[in-house]
Design a protein around this motif. Structure first.
Motif, PDB file in Angstrom:
ATOM      1  N   SER A  17     -25.870 -46.755 -65.228  1.00  0.00           N
ATOM      2  CA  SER A  17     -24.965 -47.742 -64.635  1.00  0.00           C
ATOM      3  C   SER A  17     -25.631 -48.475 -63.473  1.00  0.00           C
ATOM      4  CB  SER A  17     -23.716 -46.984 -64.140  1.00  0.00           C
ATOM      5  OG  SER A  17     -22.866 -47.816 -63.390  1.00  0.00           O
ATOM      6  N   ILE A  19     -27.373 -50.167 -60.479  1.00  0.00           N
ATOM      7  CA  ILE A  19     -28.757 -50.419 -60.067  1.00  0.00           C
ATOM      8  C   ILE A  19     -29.737 -49.687 -60.983  1.00  0.00           C
ATOM      9  CG2 ILE A  19     -30.415 -49.984 -58.196  1.00  0.00           C
ATOM     10  CD1 ILE A  19     -27.991 -50.358 -56.226  1.00  0.00           C
ATOM     11  N   ASP A  38     -29.196 -39.113 -66.546  1.00  0.00           N
ATOM     12  CA  ASP A  38     -27.854 -39.300 -66.002  1.00  0.00           C
ATOM     13  C   ASP A  38     -26.999 -38.096 -66.386  1.00  0.00           C
ATOM     14  OD1 ASP A  38     -26.536 -42.190 -64.880  1.00  0.00           O
ATOM     15  OD2 ASP A  38     -25.086 -40.629 -65.426  1.00  0.00           O
ATOM     16  N   TYR A 154     -21.389 -40.211 -46.860  1.00  0.00           N
ATOM     17  CA  TYR A 154     -22.304 -41.126 -47.548  1.00  0.00           C
ATOM     18  C   TYR A 154     -23.368 -41.639 -46.568  1.00  0.00           C
ATOM     19  CZ  TYR A 154     -23.902 -45.051 -50.409  1.00  0.00           C
ATOM     20  OH  TYR A 154     -24.664 -45.941 -51.132  1.00  0.00           O
TER      21      TYR A 154
HETATM   22  P1  NAD Z   1     -23.202 -46.460 -60.098  1.00  0.00           P
HETATM   23  O1  NAD Z   1     -22.020 -45.599 -59.838  1.00  0.00           O
HETATM   24  O2  NAD Z   1     -23.036 -47.751 -60.830  1.00  0.00           O
HETATM   25  O3  NAD Z   1     -24.336 -45.587 -60.844  1.00  0.00           O
HETATM   26  C1  NAD Z   1     -24.671 -44.296 -60.424  1.00  0.00           C
HETATM   27  C2  NAD Z   1     -25.104 -43.473 -61.637  1.00  0.00           C
HETATM   28  O4  NAD Z   1     -25.461 -42.173 -61.165  1.00  0.00           O
HETATM   29  C3  NAD Z   1     -23.991 -43.282 -62.673  1.00  0.00           C
HETATM   30  O5  NAD Z   1     -24.466 -43.599 -63.947  1.00  0.00           O
HETATM   31  C4  NAD Z   1     -23.630 -41.802 -62.544  1.00  0.00           C
HETATM   32  O6  NAD Z   1     -23.206 -41.212 -63.766  1.00  0.00           O
HETATM   33  C5  NAD Z   1     -24.950 -41.219 -62.078  1.00  0.00           C
HETATM   34  N1  NAD Z   1     -24.767 -39.935 -61.389  1.00  0.00           N
HETATM   35  C6  NAD Z   1     -23.840 -39.624 -60.450  1.00  0.00           C
HETATM   36  N2  NAD Z   1     -23.963 -38.343 -60.078  1.00  0.00           N
HETATM   37  C7  NAD Z   1     -24.996 -37.826 -60.798  1.00  0.00           C
HETATM   38  C8  NAD Z   1     -25.598 -36.548 -60.859  1.00  0.00           C
HETATM   39  N3  NAD Z   1     -25.164 -35.522 -60.115  1.00  0.00           N
HETATM   40  N4  NAD Z   1     -26.628 -36.368 -61.704  1.00  0.00           N
HETATM   41  C9  NAD Z   1     -27.077 -37.385 -62.481  1.00  0.00           C
HETATM   42  N5  NAD Z   1     -26.545 -38.621 -62.465  1.00  0.00           N
HETATM   43  C10 NAD Z   1     -25.506 -38.833 -61.632  1.00  0.00           C
HETATM   44  O7  NAD Z   1     -23.860 -46.697 -58.662  1.00  0.00           O
HETATM   45  P2  NAD Z   1     -24.827 -47.856 -58.106  1.00  0.00           P
HETATM   46  O8  NAD Z   1     -23.992 -48.756 -57.283  1.00  0.00           O
HETATM   47  O9  NAD Z   1     -25.723 -48.408 -59.136  1.00  0.00           O
HETATM   48  O10 NAD Z   1     -25.674 -46.983 -57.076  1.00  0.00           O
HETATM   49  C11 NAD Z   1     -26.976 -46.488 -57.351  1.00  0.00           C
HETATM   50  C12 NAD Z   1     -27.572 -46.004 -56.047  1.00  0.00           C
HETATM   51  O11 NAD Z   1     -27.624 -47.089 -55.128  1.00  0.00           O
HETATM   52  C13 NAD Z   1     -26.768 -44.905 -55.360  1.00  0.00           C
HETATM   53  O12 NAD Z   1     -27.646 -43.982 -54.758  1.00  0.00           O
HETATM   54  C14 NAD Z   1     -25.988 -45.670 -54.314  1.00  0.00           C
HETATM   55  O13 NAD Z   1     -25.604 -44.861 -53.243  1.00  0.00           O
HETATM   56  C15 NAD Z   1     -26.999 -46.710 -53.910  1.00  0.00           C
HETATM   57  N6  NAD Z   1     -26.474 -47.917 -53.266  1.00  0.00           N
HETATM   58  C16 NAD Z   1     -25.513 -48.658 -53.866  1.00  0.00           C
HETATM   59  C17 NAD Z   1     -25.034 -49.796 -53.230  1.00  0.00           C
HETATM   60  C18 NAD Z   1     -23.950 -50.638 -53.851  1.00  0.00           C
HETATM   61  O14 NAD Z   1     -23.393 -51.498 -53.145  1.00  0.00           O
HETATM   62  N7  NAD Z   1     -23.625 -50.461 -55.123  1.00  0.00           N
HETATM   63  C19 NAD Z   1     -25.549 -50.177 -51.992  1.00  0.00           C
HETATM   64  C20 NAD Z   1     -26.551 -49.399 -51.411  1.00  0.00           C
HETATM   65  C21 NAD Z   1     -27.015 -48.263 -52.064  1.00  0.00           C
END
Ligand code: NAD
Length: 255
Positions: A17, A19, A38, A154
């Motif tokens: 999903s 990023i 994942d 977080y």
């Molecule tokens: P998202 O929820 O779209 O994707 C996260 C993915 O991680 C999901 O597919 C989920 O199933 C997987 N996941 C969760 N827990 C897991 C585990 N224990 N083991 C394996 N897989 C697991 O999130 P995103 O927005 O793409 O975020 C990706 C990263 O970027 C995260 O670390 C998030 O904190 C960071 N981030 C996001 C943002 C934002 O605005 N979206 C901003 C800064 C940082």
């Protein structure tokens, strides 16, 4: 720039999903062999199929699973060149410190920070043997600046990712291993889009602080990850790479 990651073996966690998924696509477009990891087996498998990569179902907070993941990748491909340690959570019960219970605190720290510790711990020995490797750990702009709309666990979890990344970058700098932290600004992932569509005021409260006046796209973050993963970033390690529409540089934003 096709071919920049030609035949590199890249592991992406949180590949199903947002990023992670955008990065799977970008890595593959640049020639990498991508291992998608994942906890969501269905979406993870479909990401892998899309790019002709492989899929490993794993909880990145589980030590035995993470060790088996990297050992398995090296057994199958003979090497591991890139680790994008990106899986993370941001659950609703992580809020103000006054409301957030120990359960949420520990869960968020485990998935967001302990997972990065584990992935680095079990990929670095392989990279040392190879004498090269690029690790990118996903932190966040909230590791660099405070928010009154708090998610205390977080924020602490991402501060931890930033500090441990810096230390590893320094420790392994002379062994050909680069370790960098990615600090995305707010990104328009499906979850966030849904949340803000339902609550435009909540979106406006945040958007006003972004000089560019919009959230980032996952593909814009993926482009930065591909740069850090590639030899174009050969003199970068122990860095915090900020991709945030200007938010961390702003005092007053344009009207
Ligand atoms: P998202 O929820 O779209 O994707 C996260 C993915 O991680 C999901 O597919 C989920 O199933 C997987 N996941 C969760 N827990 C897991 C585990 N224990 N083991 C394996 N897989 C697991 O999130 P995103 O927005 O793409 O975020 C990706 C990263 O970027 C995260 O670390 C998030 O904190 C960071 N981030 C996001 C943002 C934002 O605005 N979206 C901003 C800064 C940082």
């Amino acid at each position: 720039m096709p071919g920049r990651l030609q035949d590199r073996v890249a592991v992406v966690t949180g590949a199903a999903s947002g990023i992670g998924l955008a990065t799977v696509r970008r890595f593959a477009a640049e020639g990498a062999k991508v291992v998608c990891v994942d906890i969501d087996a269905e979406a993870g498998r479909s990401a892998a199929e899309e790019v002709d990569g492989s899929f490993v179902a794993a909880d990145v907070a589980d030590e035995a699973a993470v060790r088996a993941l990297f050992d398995g990748v090296v057994e199958r491909y003979g090497r591991v060149d890139i680790a994008f340690n990106n899986a993370g959570i941001s659950p609703p019960d992580d809020d103000s410190i006054l409301e957030t219970g120990l359960d949420a605190w520990e869960r968020v720290l485990r998935v967001n920070t302990t997972s990065v510790y584990l992935c680095c711990k079990y990929v670095i020995p392989h990279m040392r043997r190879q004498g090269r490797g690029s690790i990118i750990n996903t932190a966040s702009f909230v590791a660099l600046m405070g928010a009154a709309t708090s998610q205390i666990a977080y924020t602490a979890s991402k501060g931890g990712v930033l500090a441990l990344t810096r230390e590893l970058g320094v420790q392994f700098a002379r062994e050909g291993i680069r370790v960098n932290a990615l600090c995305p600004g707010p990104v328009a992932t499906p979850l966030l889009r849904e949340l803000f569509a339902a609550d435009p005021e909540r979106a406006a409260r945040r958007l006003v602080h972004v000089p560019m006046g919009r959230f980032g796209e996952p593909s814009e973050i993926a482009a930065a990850v591909a740069f850090l993963a590639s030899d174009d970033a050969s003199f970068m390690t122990a860095a915090q790479f900020v991709v945030d529409g200007g938010i961390t540089g702003a005092y007053v934003t344009p009207l």
